[in-house]
Design a protein around this motif. Sequence first.
Motif, mmCIF file in Angstrom:
data_model
loop_
_atom_site.group_PDB
_atom_site.id
_atom_site.type_symbol
_atom_site.label_atom_id
_atom_site.label_comp_id
_atom_site.label_asym_id
_atom_site.label_seq_id
_atom_site.Cartn_x
_atom_site.Cartn_y
_atom_site.Cartn_z
ATOM 1 N N LEU A 125 0.824 -1.210 0.000
ATOM 2 C CA LEU A 125 0.000 0.000 0.000
ATOM 3 C C LEU A 125 0.858 1.259 0.000
ATOM 4 C CD1 LEU A 125 -2.676 -1.166 2.590
ATOM 5 C CD2 LEU A 125 -3.085 -0.756 0.166
ATOM 6 N N SER A 126 1.885 1.293 0.843
ATOM 7 C CA SER A 126 2.747 2.478 0.936
ATOM 8 C C SER A 126 3.452 2.770 -0.374
ATOM 9 C CB SER A 126 3.784 2.290 2.052
ATOM 10 O OG SER A 126 3.171 2.131 3.303
ATOM 11 N N GLY A 127 3.779 1.713 -1.120
ATOM 12 C CA GLY A 127 4.488 1.891 -2.379
ATOM 13 C C GLY A 127 3.618 2.330 -3.535
ATOM 14 N N HIS A 128 2.285 2.384 -3.319
ATOM 15 C CA HIS A 128 1.384 2.701 -4.432
ATOM 16 C C HIS A 128 0.326 3.732 -4.023
ATOM 17 C CE1 HIS A 128 3.010 -1.330 -5.485
ATOM 18 N NE2 HIS A 128 3.104 -0.774 -6.676
ATOM 19 N N LEU A 129 0.722 4.687 -3.194
ATOM 20 C CA LEU A 129 -0.229 5.706 -2.734
ATOM 21 C C LEU A 129 -0.752 6.554 -3.886
ATOM 22 C CD1 LEU A 129 1.556 6.857 0.549
ATOM 23 C CD2 LEU A 129 -0.528 5.487 0.368
ATOM 24 N N SER A 130 0.123 6.893 -4.830
ATOM 25 C CA SER A 130 -0.324 7.702 -5.969
ATOM 26 C C SER A 130 -1.312 6.923 -6.825
ATOM 27 C CB SER A 130 0.869 8.158 -6.808
ATOM 28 O OG SER A 130 1.593 7.041 -7.299
ATOM 29 N N GLN A 131 -1.124 5.609 -6.924
ATOM 30 C CA GLN A 131 -2.056 4.774 -7.686
ATOM 31 C C GLN A 131 -3.409 4.709 -6.985
ATOM 32 O OE1 GLN A 131 -1.639 3.078 -10.837
ATOM 33 N NE2 GLN A 131 -3.852 3.117 -10.456
ATOM 34 N N LEU A 132 -3.401 4.627 -5.657
ATOM 35 C CA LEU A 132 -4.655 4.602 -4.903
ATOM 36 C C LEU A 132 -5.430 5.897 -5.093
ATOM 37 C CD1 LEU A 132 -3.384 2.942 -1.591
ATOM 38 C CD2 LEU A 132 -4.674 1.849 -3.429
ATOM 39 N N GLU A 133 -4.718 7.028 -5.163
ATOM 40 C CA GLU A 133 -5.389 8.303 -5.445
ATOM 41 C C GLU A 133 -5.956 8.296 -6.860
ATOM 42 O OE1 GLU A 133 -4.581 13.152 -5.486
ATOM 43 O OE2 GLU A 133 -2.924 11.757 -5.155
ATOM 44 N N LYS A 134 -5.173 7.800 -7.808
ATOM 45 C CA LYS A 134 -5.634 7.730 -9.197
ATOM 46 C C LYS A 134 -6.863 6.835 -9.315
ATOM 47 C CE LYS A 134 -3.969 6.573 -13.860
ATOM 48 N NZ LYS A 134 -2.808 6.052 -14.637
ATOM 49 N N ASN A 135 -6.855 5.713 -8.587
ATOM 50 C CA ASN A 135 -8.008 4.799 -8.605
ATOM 51 C C ASN A 135 -9.298 5.500 -8.212
ATOM 52 O OD1 ASN A 135 -6.307 2.636 -9.221
ATOM 53 N ND2 ASN A 135 -6.212 1.900 -7.113
ATOM 54 N N SER A 136 -9.201 6.413 -7.236
ATOM 55 C CA SER A 136 -10.404 7.043 -6.677
ATOM 56 C C SER A 136 -11.069 7.997 -7.656
ATOM 57 C CB SER A 136 -10.052 7.785 -5.390
ATOM 58 O OG SER A 136 -9.342 8.981 -5.663
ATOM 59 N N GLY A 137 -10.293 8.561 -8.589
ATOM 60 C CA GLY A 137 -10.836 9.550 -9.510
ATOM 61 C C GLY A 137 -11.107 10.893 -8.881
ATOM 62 N N ILE A 138 -10.613 11.094 -7.645
ATOM 63 C CA ILE A 138 -10.836 12.339 -6.910
ATOM 64 C C ILE A 138 -9.486 12.854 -6.419
ATOM 65 C CG2 ILE A 138 -11.905 13.374 -4.861
ATOM 66 C CD1 ILE A 138 -14.055 11.223 -5.031
ATOM 67 N N ARG A 139 -9.224 14.105 -6.626
ATOM 68 C CA ARG A 139 -7.970 14.665 -6.133
ATOM 69 C C ARG A 139 -7.928 14.577 -4.607
ATOM 70 N NH1 ARG A 139 -5.493 20.709 -7.455
ATOM 71 N NH2 ARG A 139 -3.472 20.346 -6.411
ATOM 72 N N GLY A 140 -6.884 13.954 -4.110
ATOM 73 C CA GLY A 140 -6.767 13.761 -2.668
ATOM 74 C C GLY A 140 -7.523 12.558 -2.150
ATOM 75 N N GLY A 141 -8.195 11.839 -3.034
ATOM 76 C CA GLY A 141 -8.937 10.651 -2.619
ATOM 77 C C GLY A 141 -8.035 9.429 -2.561
ATOM 78 N N ALA A 142 -8.600 8.312 -2.142
ATOM 79 C CA ALA A 142 -7.872 7.043 -2.102
ATOM 80 C C ALA A 142 -8.880 5.911 -2.202
ATOM 81 C CB ALA A 142 -7.056 6.914 -0.820
ATOM 82 N N GLY A 143 -8.569 4.931 -3.025
ATOM 83 C CA GLY A 143 -9.478 3.804 -3.181
ATOM 84 C C GLY A 143 -8.865 2.727 -4.036
ATOM 85 N N VAL A 144 -9.553 1.615 -4.105
ATOM 86 C CA VAL A 144 -9.141 0.515 -4.967
ATOM 87 C C VAL A 144 -10.396 -0.264 -5.343
ATOM 88 C CG1 VAL A 144 -8.725 -1.142 -3.090
ATOM 89 C CG2 VAL A 144 -7.453 -1.364 -5.239
#
Length: 651
Positions: free
Chosen positions: A303-322
Amino acid sequence: MIPSFVMPEEYDLVSSPVSGSWHGGLFSGNGRIGVMVYADPDRELLRLRLGNVEYIDRRPEKERTGRVSYDSPRLEIGSLYLKAPGIRKDSSLRLCLGKAEIRGRIGGKPFRLFTAREPSVIVAETNLEFAFFEPAEPVSPRYSVCRDMPSNYRKNPPPSVRKNSCTQKLLDGKSFTTCWKREKNFLFLACGFGKEGMLLLKKCSSSLVPVWRRKVSLSYRKFYGKSFLSVPDKALERFYFINLYKWHSAAVPENDFALDLMGPWPKESAWCAIWWNLNIQLTYQWLQTAGRPEEMRPLLKMLSGHLSQLEKNSGIRGGAGVGRASSYDCASPVKQEKGCLPWVCHILAEAFFHTGDKETLSLLKKLLPGVLKVYESLLYTGPDGTVHMGKTLSPEYGETQDAVFDLALFRKCVGYFLEIFRDDGKRHAEREKFRRILEHLADYPEDRETGYRVGKDLAFTRSHPHANHLFMVYPLELPHKKSTALKSIRRFLAMKEEHHGFSYTSAAGMFVRYGNGNRAEKLLRTLLDWMKQRHTENFLYHENGNPVMETAFAFNGVLQDMLLLSDRERVRLFPALPGKWESASFTRFHCVNDITASASWNRKDAFLSCTLLSPGKDIRAVLELPDGSVRKVHLSAGKEKHLRFELKNNE
């Protein structure tokens, strides 16, 4: 020093005559590589089916199809076969859990096998002659099951098999080599990308085997000895210990990504990736009480290595999801199933409250604001001032507003946010905002006759394996209406046509929270019967032939919970004892607030003995005993406290 633990020999797995299927095979591994040992009786061969958790088909962008199970799946390696005349009539193998070794006789000839941890090689001691190596087809394991290969999928090149090796080139330009060699009566197998397998093989010598074997045995004894339990129901106890062996064979803290559904024993499977809507959470949630927090590290690293991907997944700036499924890069856009990462945050938060681990806290501080931002984007206020959750997907059931699954996860994650950022002045406005939202958040939708609904627009009307409409009962343990929940549980269990193994562990976990050990034990027993009916002789749980890890570890979590529950307010000792049990004990289980607990209970003596330790700080602990009484004890940092309580009502 952690004392050693002796595994009862009667808990060993025995295959006699040697099974002819993966589901009856005996398995060995070291968290990186693994082997499944079983027979090919028609050809009188012994099959060693190999796996490596790092053997992933990471396809270049131009080769991607948009489907995770084809774009970056785990790949099968193949099988090495040994000539085994007489294997049909004269063969028997035993998986010795205590020594982590497979041993027995094949066609009258002795056979032993174990997986060394350093170097990472499989060692077989046998006089059986080498027959051949059969590489697996270099395509996604999903194809063998579903036959749904995308039209734009390009297969990897055919493998190249030589006398002592097999090399598979992949479309990303890398190559994976499996190699083997004989020395005296030992067969060594190694595998890896590039020259890794060959380099490992060079380290192999028959003179080193006794040392490696002792190190493996010691590693398992230490792992078992970290914490363990004893209960009168030996079928449940045996499965618990088999799962301990399974974990230490399938996972190591040094791995860079989390344990997936197959571990190091791959086979044909529709699910050759990471599943985020239940599987990964159930796989990891039991480790806290078991006192094995270091085993969480691969999940933290992934998870720590892919924080930017988790934000990208969410489709929201500053969001996080998978999304529901991803490869080990966590790339999976969030669609209507919003609760996957929030559920992971629950696992991480409970890990932090058990240990106070700073790395876990740091990751939570990065994830929680993001997952709440995703949920916040769905909230709206009704005419009466009630805050509602917009339409989401209750995993694999259906879309609805005010889904219980998401309302419960939102409440839980807000609670974690308020506690973790309690002293952060920069977050004051956010804390006040979320407090106001919680005050006006919609109740869980319910029907008078049948209990809780899946959501505002969706009743629970058909059999389903997931009990997400009861998420506030278990695993989140949030306030709810007990009478309504019991209606819902009865209805969920009655509609059993689509149940899977985790359906029974989920319901058992709910009854544990209500102190009903009789129902919890019965449901765990039902799981074992369910597995037996599906010919899971080796206790490697599967669904419709697809191997999955999580249900076995969910079982361990529930059995532990029957003996110990803890939260930030209290420690509940033996909260759900079945009426027919005469005794129970656990050693070095872990509680919230970094308290280590050992305890034993005996119905005949009407006494409960326990030992508590708070290693880092003085703390006042509140204990709830099986008779309902409450005791307050003071623990001094680093000093064990031995206690003995007489129970008023020992029934």
